[in-house]
Design an enzyme around this catalytic site. Structure first.
Site, PDB file in Angstrom:
ATOM      1  CB  SER A 142      -0.880   0.015   1.254  1.00 46.78           C
ATOM      2  OG  SER A 142      -1.483   1.285   1.421  1.00 46.78           O
ATOM      3  CE1 TYR A 155      -4.104  -2.171   5.398  1.00 46.85           C
ATOM      4  CE2 TYR A 155      -3.594   0.123   4.892  1.00 46.85           C
ATOM      5  CZ  TYR A 155      -3.960  -1.143   4.476  1.00 46.85           C
ATOM      6  OH  TYR A 155      -4.171  -1.394   3.136  1.00 46.85           O
TER       7      TYR A 155
HETATM    8  P1  NAD Z   1     -11.938  -5.155   0.581  1.00 47.40           P
HETATM    9  O1  NAD Z   1     -12.275  -4.944   2.004  1.00 47.40           O
HETATM   10  O2  NAD Z   1     -12.967  -4.910  -0.457  1.00 47.40           O
HETATM   11  O3  NAD Z   1     -11.388  -6.618   0.344  1.00 47.40           O
HETATM   12  C1  NAD Z   1     -10.613  -7.301   1.298  1.00 47.40           C
HETATM   13  C2  NAD Z   1     -10.685  -8.775   1.027  1.00 47.40           C
HETATM   14  O4  NAD Z   1      -9.942  -9.460   2.040  1.00 47.40           O
HETATM   15  C3  NAD Z   1     -12.122  -9.298   1.068  1.00 47.40           C
HETATM   16  O5  NAD Z   1     -12.343 -10.183   0.017  1.00 47.40           O
HETATM   17  C4  NAD Z   1     -12.164 -10.035   2.400  1.00 47.40           C
HETATM   18  O6  NAD Z   1     -13.055 -11.123   2.413  1.00 47.40           O
HETATM   19  C5  NAD Z   1     -10.730 -10.515   2.555  1.00 47.40           C
HETATM   20  N1  NAD Z   1     -10.465 -10.777   3.962  1.00 47.40           N
HETATM   21  C6  NAD Z   1     -10.522  -9.897   4.992  1.00 47.40           C
HETATM   22  N2  NAD Z   1     -10.326 -10.543   6.160  1.00 47.40           N
HETATM   23  C7  NAD Z   1     -10.166 -11.864   5.855  1.00 47.40           C
HETATM   24  C8  NAD Z   1      -9.958 -13.028   6.631  1.00 47.40           C
HETATM   25  N3  NAD Z   1      -9.918 -13.006   7.965  1.00 47.40           N
HETATM   26  N4  NAD Z   1      -9.846 -14.202   5.986  1.00 47.40           N
HETATM   27  C9  NAD Z   1      -9.914 -14.255   4.643  1.00 47.40           C
HETATM   28  N5  NAD Z   1     -10.118 -13.205   3.857  1.00 47.40           N
HETATM   29  C10 NAD Z   1     -10.247 -12.015   4.461  1.00 47.40           C
HETATM   30  O7  NAD Z   1     -10.669  -4.233   0.334  1.00 47.40           O
HETATM   31  P2  NAD Z   1      -9.700  -4.029  -0.925  1.00 47.40           P
HETATM   32  O8  NAD Z   1      -9.488  -2.583  -1.034  1.00 47.40           O
HETATM   33  O9  NAD Z   1     -10.142  -4.808  -2.115  1.00 47.40           O
HETATM   34  O10 NAD Z   1      -8.357  -4.658  -0.326  1.00 47.40           O
HETATM   35  C11 NAD Z   1      -7.576  -5.630  -0.992  1.00 47.40           C
HETATM   36  C12 NAD Z   1      -6.126  -5.448  -0.609  1.00 47.40           C
HETATM   37  O11 NAD Z   1      -5.679  -4.180  -1.101  1.00 47.40           O
HETATM   38  C13 NAD Z   1      -5.859  -5.431   0.892  1.00 47.40           C
HETATM   39  O12 NAD Z   1      -4.658  -6.139   1.172  1.00 47.40           O
HETATM   40  C14 NAD Z   1      -5.668  -3.963   1.192  1.00 47.40           C
HETATM   41  O13 NAD Z   1      -4.876  -3.759   2.337  1.00 47.40           O
HETATM   42  C15 NAD Z   1      -5.011  -3.486  -0.077  1.00 47.40           C
HETATM   43  N6  NAD Z   1      -5.109  -2.051  -0.333  1.00 47.40           N
HETATM   44  C16 NAD Z   1      -6.306  -1.420  -0.458  1.00 47.40           C
HETATM   45  C17 NAD Z   1      -6.358  -0.061  -0.696  1.00 47.40           C
HETATM   46  C18 NAD Z   1      -7.664   0.695  -0.829  1.00 47.40           C
HETATM   47  O14 NAD Z   1      -7.645   1.940  -0.843  1.00 47.40           O
HETATM   48  N7  NAD Z   1      -8.800   0.048  -0.943  1.00 47.40           N
HETATM   49  C19 NAD Z   1      -5.172   0.658  -0.819  1.00 47.40           C
HETATM   50  C20 NAD Z   1      -3.951  -0.011  -0.696  1.00 47.40           C
HETATM   51  C21 NAD Z   1      -3.933  -1.366  -0.459  1.00 47.40           C
END
Ligand code: NAD
Length: 248
Positions: A142, A155
């Site tokens: 991230s 985080y």
């Molecule tokens: P999201 O919340 O839509 O998706 C997160 C996913 O992780 C979901 O499918 C959820 O089911 C899964 N997950 C969460 N806890 C879990 C557990 N205990 N067991 C199994 N699966 C689990 O969010 P997103 O934005 O799609 O995030 C995806 C990745 O991208 C993450 O690693 C997040 O840190 C990273 N990220 C997101 C952003 C943003 O702005 N959205 C920015 C940088 C990085």
């Protein structure tokens, strides 16, 4: 789009958000995709169905990755489907929590590290026997690992750990022909970043970026598919910023 036909891929957290988009992109490029979910079985079914409707191959695999043996159970399930060869592992599942150091609890801190660091680490360990020369791993880092953004210190520390793993595992696994990289998104409009639902939140996000629009999961998925492909065969140990020029 690069050709991933004949390849097998696992995408964790693929029922929604960035994981869902990555699963669809890999399938579009021809890979057989295992769509991992935690509790959102219906949403995972919908992703599998969408891939199959487009002529692709997909299965869902469920596991809670917050438990110590979640990665082990997931790896076992994955191996029962793909056998002995996993070409692409996208460790995408993650959680975040906006909370200051003054207010975070030990439980919340541990949960962040359990899902964001321990789970991908042991998933790699458990799936390594299925990875061989040409396989590759893509972690999800991230923007917050390199810039102090929001009230996200715990985080952010998990994503800093992910960046460290990329370097160490790339060095360790390179001699076996296994590449290890990460994508580092900025703010992406998903359930995780629900502050983007308000105009103020959207303005904060766009204020950080060179490109003035809010990223969608698809904007990240293309980079994942690229890193997974043979086009990226000489890229390893890299953290690819996929953030519209955030915090330049
Ligand atoms: P999201 O919340 O839509 O998706 C997160 C996913 O992780 C979901 O499918 C959820 O089911 C899964 N997950 C969460 N806890 C879990 C557990 N205990 N067991 C199994 N699966 C689990 O969010 P997103 O934005 O799609 O995030 C995806 C990745 O991208 C993450 O690693 C997040 O840190 C990273 N990220 C997101 C952003 C943003 O702005 N959205 C920015 C940088 C990085």
């Amino acid at each position: 789009m690069s050709n991933l036909s004949g390849k097998t891929a696992l995408v964790t957290g693929a029922s929604r958000g960035i994981g869902r988009a990555a699963a669809l992109a890999l399938a579009k490029a021809g890979a057989q995709v295992l769509v991992h979910y935690s509790s959102a079985q219906k949403e995972a079914d919908a992703v599998v169905e969408e891939i199959r409707q487009s002529g692709g191959r997909a299965e869902k695999v469920g596991a809670d990755l917050s438990t110590p043996n979640g990665p082990h159970q997931l790896a076992k399930h994955v191996r029962s489907i793909i056998g002995d060869r996993l070409d692409i592992l996208v460790a995408n599942a993650g959680i975040s929590k906006a909370v200051s150091i003054e207010e975070i609890s030990v439980e919340d801190f541990d949960q962040l590290f359990a899902v964001n660091v321990r789970a991908p680490y042991f998933l790699v360990q458990q799936l390594l026997p299925t990875m061989c020369s040409g396989s590759n791993i893509i972690f999800t880092s991230s923007l917050v690992a390199r810039a102090a953004v929001g009230n996200l210190s715990a985080y952010a520390a998990t994503k800093g750990a992910v960046d460290t793993l990329v370097k160490h595992l790339a060095a360790f696994l390179g001699p076996r022909g296994i590449r290890v990289n990460a994508v580092a998104p900025g703010v992406v409009e998903t359930d995780m970043s629900n502050f983007t639902k308000t105009e103020e939140g959207r303005n904060v996000a766009m204020g950080m970026q060179a490109l003035k629009r809010l990223a969608q999961p698809d904007d990240i998925a293309g980079a994942v598919a690229f890193l997974a492909s043979d086009e990226a065969r000489w890229i390893t140990g890299d953290i690819l910023q996929v953030d519209g020029g955030s915090k330049l």
